[in-house]
Design an enzyme around this catalytic site. Structure first.
Site, PDB file in Angstrom:
ATOM      1  N   GLU A   4       0.548  -1.453  -0.193  1.00  0.00           N
ATOM      2  CA  GLU A   4       0.061  -0.137   0.041  1.00  0.00           C
ATOM      3  C   GLU A   4       0.754   1.463  -0.503  1.00  0.00           C
ATOM      4  O   GLU A   4       2.023   1.354   0.640  1.00  0.00           O
ATOM      5  CB  GLU A   4      -1.239   0.083   1.377  1.00  0.00           C
ATOM      6  CG  GLU A   4      -2.322  -0.826   1.208  1.00  0.00           C
ATOM      7  CD  GLU A   4      -2.915  -1.063  -0.359  1.00  0.00           C
ATOM      8  OE1 GLU A   4      -2.619   0.013  -0.457  1.00  0.00           O
ATOM      9  OE2 GLU A   4      -2.616  -1.998  -1.327  1.00  0.00           O
ATOM     10  N   CYS A   8      -2.062   8.868   3.735  1.00  0.00           N
ATOM     11  CA  CYS A   8      -1.635   8.754   2.957  1.00  0.00           C
ATOM     12  C   CYS A   8      -3.096   9.294   2.255  1.00  0.00           C
ATOM     13  O   CYS A   8      -3.239   9.606   1.185  1.00  0.00           O
ATOM     14  CB  CYS A   8      -1.761   7.449   2.651  1.00  0.00           C
ATOM     15  SG  CYS A   8      -2.845   6.112   3.849  1.00  0.00           S
TER      16      CYS A   8
END
Ligand code: NAD
Length: 517
Positions: free
Chosen positions: A286, A320
């Site tokens: 990720e 993020c």
């Protein structure tokens, strides 16, 4: 443990009792700063001479802890320990494995404020952000434990006369878990607990910025009764220890969350089979984001401005999922920019140890320098609306003003590159088509949001806004375990959907068994 999964509630810090509890936790943790910490291999605490020093970004001279650093010999020892433990752990009943996670969740619930305090001091989270991080960590343990119970039950298969057919989800082997510093408890716990409950054993290489909170988790798992060798704690340099373990022939999979650059490197190294390697390594990666909030011509402008500022500057923009671009319809552009600037100016900047401060330092000197460089680039690429400076404090903390830059072109660097800090680029859109086109113009695809009252625009965003996590009429941060399975498209990663029903499958392999009678 049969109780249905429910999200851990956030702490209400307006209540005096909770305020007192958090203050007490901060002073308790402050009393433990500066200690020396070992590696943990096969349950054994091993100290090294070579140390990694974790410091407080609000007061860089304050040492949080001195961490023994692994080298490749110790990494090899950790691999042997994890391989040996796998032989028994993989045979341990899934219910028994799940119980360890339920117990770990209960311990973290009891130690909630103390765990938050470690993150407030080690990485500069505000009270609310740290509390959310701990709640997410608790959720991951509970959720994945429930998921393992579901996966270990009978799986639906089509009947075939004269045969008994079954499908089992079995573990993979030794996993290397590499978390980032920005959710230093939640993401570390998420990737590790999913690995362990599925029957794998783990080498955990924490981020060099946040080994102290990762160590707290290792202690929680020990207290929860996890057998020796199932979780090995191995701080060390990414370049040497990381590469050594990524390329190790016995590493079965790598669960990584971090930057695109490191994720792609791991993916490339892991793809090459090594002598003696029996499998294709699995990589769950990720990575970064460049997330947009679109503000449509017809929407609640105050709600949109509120969402933009919260998502752009929560934890100093170091998520993020942070909103790093606001794409605003030209008909409401000036009004929304003014509202965003007004709210940004109202943020309460200061030490995260104080409850009312909702904006603290950035994570490290290198992040500080890189963000300031981007701000200089941004000043040339657009119009500085507010912020744009570092803030000098007596303790030398890494504070940067929350910065808003408007009139940014869609192809500008600050529009396309992940800054990972408190810098919001504002882009003017001619209409909704243009706004969608800009929202999809980066190599990333993690989160996004649209504020609109226009039903057809909301429906189009569902289909055409190409992100793993889309939010309509709410901000693009704050995913909840089980509610918003999380993971991105394109260069944002492998779309693992952490906190969702597909996640544990990444840590297992399915074995189909047919017996003819
Ligand atoms: P990073 O890539 O610098 O580091 C991540 C981890 O990788 C750290 O533990 C680091 O020590 C380790 N590492 C570095 N080099 C390595 C190597 N050669 N081999 C093995 N490991 C190595 O990222 P960061 O600064 O810790 O985190 C910020 C980044 O993480 C941002 O890009 C952010 O968008 C991303 N992120 C993504 C998600 C998501 O779910 N998509 C969540 C949080 C953070």
């Amino acid at each position: 443990m049969n109780v249905e999964f429910r999200n851990e509630p956030f702490t209400d810090f307006t209540l005096p009792a909770n305020q007192e509890a958090m203050k007490a936790a901060i002073s308790k943790v402050r009393g433990q700063l500066g200690k020396k910490y070992p590696l943990v291999i096969n349950g054994e605490k091993i100290e090294t001479m070579d140390l990694l020093v974790s410091t407080n970004p609000a007061k860089p001279q304050e040492i949080i802890g001195n961490f023994s650093k692994a080298n490749t010999d110790l990494a090899d020892q950790a691999m042997r320990s994890a391989l040996a433990a796998f032989e028994s752990w993989k045979r341990t009943c899934p219910k028994e494995r799940a119980r360890i996670l339920f117990k770990a969740a209960a311990i973290m619930r009891r130690r909630k404020h103390e765990l938050s305090a470690w993150m407030i001091l080690e990485i500069g989270k505000s009270w609310a952000e740290a509390d959310g991080d701990v709640a997410e960590a608790i959720d991951f343990c509970d959720f994945y434990a429930h998921e393992m119970l579901r996966l270990s039950g009978p799986q639906p298969l089509t009947a075939n006369a004269g045969e008994e057919n079954e499908l089992y989800y079995i573990p993979l082997g030794v996993g290397l878990v590499i978390p980032p510093w920005n959710f230093p408890l939640a993401i570390c716990v998420g990737m590790t607990s999913a690995s362990i409950v599925a029957g794998n054993t783990v080498i955990l290489k924490p981020s060099s910025e946040t080994p102290a909170i990762a160590y707290q988790f290792v202690e929680v798992m020990e207290e929860a009764g996890l057998p020796k060798g199932v979780l090995n704690f191995l701080p060390g340099p990414g370049a040497s220890v990381g590469d050594f373990l990524v390329t190790h022939p016995k590493t079965r999979y790598i669960a990584f969350t971090g930057s695109k650059e490191v994720g792609l490197r791991i993916n490339e190294l892991a793809a090459k089979p090594q002598a003696g390697q029996l499998w294709i390594k699995r990589v769950v990666a990720e990575m970064g984001g460049k997330d947009s909030i679109i503000v449509d011509a017809d929407c609640d402008l105050d709600m949109a401005a509120e969402g933009i500022v919260a998502a752009a500057f929560g934890f100093q923009g170091q998520k993020c999922s942070a909103c790093s671009r606001a794409i605003i319809d030209e008909s409401v552009y000036d009004e929304v920019v003014a509202k965003v600037v007004e709210r940004t100016r109202a943020l309460k900047i200061g030490t995260p140890e104080e409850r009312l401060n909702n904006y603290g330092p950035v994570s490290s000197k290198s992040a500080y320098e890189s963000i300031l460089e981007y701000i200089e680039i941004g000043k040339k690429e657009g119009k500085l609306e507010c912020g744009g400076n570092k803030i000098d404090t007596k303790d030398g903390g890494f504070y940067i003003e929350p910065t808003v830059i408007s009139a940014v072109a869609p192809a500008a660097r600050i529009s396309l590159e992940e800054i990972f800090g408190p810098v919001l680029a504002i882009i003017k859109a001619q209409d909704f088509d243009h706004a969608l086109e800009v929202a999809n113009n980066t190599e990333f695809g993690l989160t996004g949001a649209l504020y609109s009252r226009n039903r057809s625009h909301l429906e189009r965003a569902r289909c055409e806004f190409h992100v793993g996590n889309l939010y309509l009429n709410r901000k693009c941060t704050g995913a909840l375990v089980g509610v918003h399975p999380f993971g991105g498209f394109n260069m944002s990663g492998t779309d693992s959907k952490a906190g969702g029903r597909d996640y544990l499958l990444l840590f297992t392999q399915a074995k189909s068994v047919a017996e003819k009678f």
